[in-house]
Design a protein around this motif. Structure first.
Motif, mmCIF file in Angstrom:
data_model
loop_
_atom_site.group_PDB
_atom_site.id
_atom_site.type_symbol
_atom_site.label_atom_id
_atom_site.label_comp_id
_atom_site.label_asym_id
_atom_site.label_seq_id
_atom_site.Cartn_x
_atom_site.Cartn_y
_atom_site.Cartn_z
ATOM 1 N N SER A 86 -14.320 -61.454 23.858
ATOM 2 C CA SER A 86 -13.690 -61.271 25.163
ATOM 3 C C SER A 86 -14.673 -61.603 26.277
ATOM 4 N N SER A 87 -14.284 -62.516 27.164
ATOM 5 C CA SER A 87 -15.160 -62.906 28.274
ATOM 6 C C SER A 87 -14.363 -63.042 29.567
ATOM 7 N N PRO A 88 -13.839 -61.928 30.077
ATOM 8 C CA PRO A 88 -13.062 -62.004 31.327
ATOM 9 C C PRO A 88 -13.918 -62.059 32.583
ATOM 10 N N ASP A 89 -15.239 -61.821 32.457
ATOM 11 C CA ASP A 89 -16.140 -61.836 33.625
ATOM 12 C C ASP A 89 -15.725 -60.828 34.691
ATOM 13 N N THR A 90 -15.235 -59.673 34.269
ATOM 14 C CA THR A 90 -14.697 -58.694 35.215
ATOM 15 C C THR A 90 -15.722 -58.270 36.257
ATOM 16 N N LEU A 91 -16.921 -57.893 35.805
ATOM 17 C CA LEU A 91 -17.927 -57.403 36.750
ATOM 18 C C LEU A 91 -18.530 -58.538 37.572
ATOM 19 N N ALA A 92 -18.688 -59.698 36.974
ATOM 20 C CA ALA A 92 -19.190 -60.838 37.734
ATOM 21 C C ALA A 92 -18.215 -61.194 38.856
ATOM 22 N N GLN A 93 -16.926 -61.131 38.575
ATOM 23 C CA GLN A 93 -15.927 -61.429 39.596
ATOM 24 C C GLN A 93 -15.892 -60.341 40.666
ATOM 25 N N LEU A 94 -16.107 -59.087 40.278
ATOM 26 C CA LEU A 94 -16.195 -58.025 41.278
ATOM 27 C C LEU A 94 -17.392 -58.240 42.191
ATOM 28 N N ALA A 95 -18.510 -58.676 41.622
ATOM 29 C CA ALA A 95 -19.687 -58.962 42.445
ATOM 30 C C ALA A 95 -19.369 -60.058 43.454
ATOM 31 N N GLY A 96 -18.628 -61.079 43.026
ATOM 32 C CA GLY A 96 -18.243 -62.145 43.935
ATOM 33 C C GLY A 96 -17.332 -61.651 45.040
ATOM 34 N N ALA A 97 -16.385 -60.767 44.684
ATOM 35 C CA ALA A 97 -15.469 -60.223 45.689
ATOM 36 C C ALA A 97 -16.220 -59.382 46.714
ATOM 37 N N LEU A 98 -17.167 -58.584 46.263
ATOM 38 C CA LEU A 98 -17.899 -57.706 47.175
ATOM 39 C C LEU A 98 -18.920 -58.485 48.002
ATOM 40 N N ASP A 99 -19.352 -59.636 47.508
ATOM 41 C CA ASP A 99 -20.205 -60.506 48.328
ATOM 42 C C ASP A 99 -19.473 -60.860 49.619
ATOM 43 N N GLY A 100 -18.169 -61.108 49.514
ATOM 44 C CA GLY A 100 -17.392 -61.450 50.689
ATOM 45 C C GLY A 100 -17.297 -60.318 51.699
ATOM 46 N N GLU A 101 -17.595 -59.088 51.250
ATOM 47 C CA GLU A 101 -17.599 -57.930 52.146
ATOM 48 C C GLU A 101 -19.009 -57.605 52.642
ATOM 49 N N GLY A 102 -19.985 -58.463 52.263
ATOM 50 C CA GLY A 102 -21.364 -58.229 52.677
ATOM 51 C C GLY A 102 -22.028 -57.093 51.931
ATOM 52 N N ILE A 103 -21.599 -56.847 50.686
ATOM 53 C CA ILE A 103 -22.109 -55.718 49.909
ATOM 54 C C ILE A 103 -23.001 -56.220 48.773
ATOM 55 N N VAL A 104 -24.221 -55.718 48.711
ATOM 56 C CA VAL A 104 -25.127 -55.986 47.593
ATOM 57 C C VAL A 104 -24.532 -55.349 46.332
ATOM 58 N N THR A 105 -24.698 -56.000 45.180
ATOM 59 C CA THR A 105 -24.226 -55.412 43.919
ATOM 60 C C THR A 105 -25.311 -55.479 42.854
ATOM 61 N N LEU A 106 -25.328 -54.464 42.010
ATOM 62 C CA LEU A 106 -26.168 -54.452 40.816
ATOM 63 C C LEU A 106 -25.267 -54.214 39.624
ATOM 64 N N ARG A 107 -25.322 -55.126 38.661
ATOM 65 C CA ARG A 107 -24.606 -54.962 37.402
ATOM 66 C C ARG A 107 -25.621 -55.125 36.287
ATOM 67 N N PHE A 108 -25.457 -54.386 35.193
ATOM 68 C CA PHE A 108 -26.521 -54.351 34.185
ATOM 69 C C PHE A 108 -25.948 -54.384 32.776
ATOM 70 N N ASP A 109 -26.808 -54.767 31.827
ATOM 71 C CA ASP A 109 -26.448 -54.766 30.405
ATOM 72 C C ASP A 109 -26.601 -53.348 29.865
ATOM 73 N N LYS A 110 -25.490 -52.695 29.550
ATOM 74 C CA LYS A 110 -25.554 -51.341 29.019
ATOM 75 C C LYS A 110 -26.103 -51.372 27.595
ATOM 76 N N TYR A 111 -26.395 -50.205 27.043
ATOM 77 C CA TYR A 111 -26.935 -50.138 25.684
ATOM 78 C C TYR A 111 -26.093 -50.959 24.707
ATOM 79 N N GLY A 112 -26.789 -51.713 23.876
ATOM 80 C CA GLY A 112 -26.121 -52.488 22.838
ATOM 81 C C GLY A 112 -25.651 -53.853 23.286
ATOM 82 N N THR A 113 -25.963 -54.255 24.521
ATOM 83 C CA THR A 113 -25.483 -55.549 25.008
ATOM 84 C C THR A 113 -26.605 -56.333 25.680
ATOM 85 N N GLY A 114 -26.376 -57.632 25.788
ATOM 86 C CA GLY A 114 -27.236 -58.518 26.562
ATOM 87 C C GLY A 114 -28.718 -58.378 26.284
ATOM 88 N N ARG A 115 -29.497 -58.496 27.334
ATOM 89 C CA ARG A 115 -30.953 -58.451 27.217
ATOM 90 C C ARG A 115 -31.447 -57.038 26.932
#
Length: 348
Positions: A86-115
């Motif tokens: 599954s690769s819906p990019d949900t959080l990446a898309q939320l970061a893009g939406a909040l960029d339009g509101e001038g909001i900094v975002t931090l998203r991270f790899d939770k335990y068991g994922t990514g780096r």
């Protein structure tokens, strides 16, 4: 002649000095810094977690509102994906939406994922419980608070599904308290109650399609209820009357995932709302096509938020939106109604 030359040299020096003078504070604050991503690392329970900090375009030296993005259940990475399935990019898309509101975002790899991976839990993943994920999210919030571009008095929590429940729990305990929460398609009741609802809805649909008789449906529903009771009473689950797929799920619940399931199920989200700071701006969304978190499951939480005197916009029902916040016309991107709800919340 030398005197005139000296005067000319002094005049030239004055011009050179004037053109090389540093910008005034007013000029410095008008300089625009382009939007950018950077890798961020923070530590929780001896494990280094990694994430992406996205900073929108802003004036040099400006402190911005900042949101921690919290992922849903399972091995969901910083972008909101569970590759390769599954690769819906949900959080990446939320970061893009909040960029339009001038909001900094931090998203991270939770335990068991990514780096991040399993880190300190690599050799004993069965010890991962819900509080461990809470501690990791708290460390992420503190990392976001300390970034040079963020305003520590304007921090936000944005969670999807289980991440919304995590945001709700953190919202009443972190310091500084968040200015706002966005609870998107939230886990709003106890975990095993939600699992029961989801499984019985699937069995009902299978019966409607003729795969089970009404008598078989009744038997399976009763077996699901009994299995949940057994889990909560720490007794072995009888899977005799359960279809194979459901039986395997409950076997996993009392096997390697037992500690997590028990600790997650112990949280009743409406009870956590009372700890929120009065006036906290809260958005709660539910989609009418969301089979995983039906709108009715958010009723008690909506009432609890009202009793906690949180601010608006409150609950927003999203027509034809599913759990991943898509609608039929936008099957792979955030639905316009989701973006509109986020925009109204950000304006508050």
């Amino acid at each position: 002649m030398f005197r005139h030359l000296a005067v000319a040299v002094m005049a030239l020096a004055a011009v050179t000095t004037a053109t090389a003078a540093p910008a005034s504070p007013a000029e410095a604050t008008t300089r625009l810094v382009p939007a950018a991503d950077r890798e961020v690392a923070f530590t929780a329970d001896g494990t280094t977690a990694y994430g992406t900090l996205h900073v929108p375009r802003h004036r040099a030296g400006q402190r911005l509102r900042a949101a921690l993005l919290l992922p849903g259940s399972g091995p969901t990475d910083r972008d909101g994906n569970q590759p390769p399935a599954s690769s819906p990019d949900t959080l990446a898309q939320l970061a893009g939406a909040l960029d339009g509101e001038g909001i900094v975002t931090l998203r991270f790899d939770k335990y068991g994922t990514g780096r991040t991976g399993l880190g300190a839990y690599r050799d004993h993943p069965e010890e991962l419980d819900y509080p461990a994920f809470l501690r990791q999210a708290r460390a992420a919030y503190e990392s976001l608070r300390d970034q040079p571009e963020t305003d520590p008095h304007e921090l936000l929590l944005v969670g999807h599904s289980e991440g919304a429940m995590t945001g709700l729990v953190l919202g009443g305990t972190v310091r500084p308290r968040p200015a706002g929460l966005a609870l998107l398609q939230p886990q709003a009741i106890r975990l095993l109650d939600l699992v029961t609802l989801q499984l019985q809805a699937q069995v009902d649909e299978a019966t409607r399609q003729g795969r089970f008789t009404p008598e078989q449906q009744h038997t399976i529903d009763a077996a699901i209820d009994a299995a949940v009771t057994s889990l909560r009473e720490h007794r072995p689950v009888d899977t005799t009357d359960l279809p194979a797929a459901i039986a395997q799920l409950f076997e996993a619940f009392q096997g390697p995932n037992a500690r997590f399931v028990e600790s997650d199920d112990a949280v009743y989200p409406p009870d956590t709302a009372a700890a929120l700071r009065p006036g906290t701006k809260v958005l709660l969304t539910c989609g009418t096509n969301d089979a995983q978190v039906p709108c009715a499951t958010t009723n008690a939480l909506t009432n609890a938020l009202r009793h906690a005197h949180t601010g608006g916009p409150g609950r927003v029902t999203l027509p034809a939106v599913d759990h991943l916040m898509h609608d039929p016309d936008h099957p792979s991107t955030l639905a316009p109604s989701v973006l509109g709800a986020l925009h109204r919340w950000a304006r508050h």
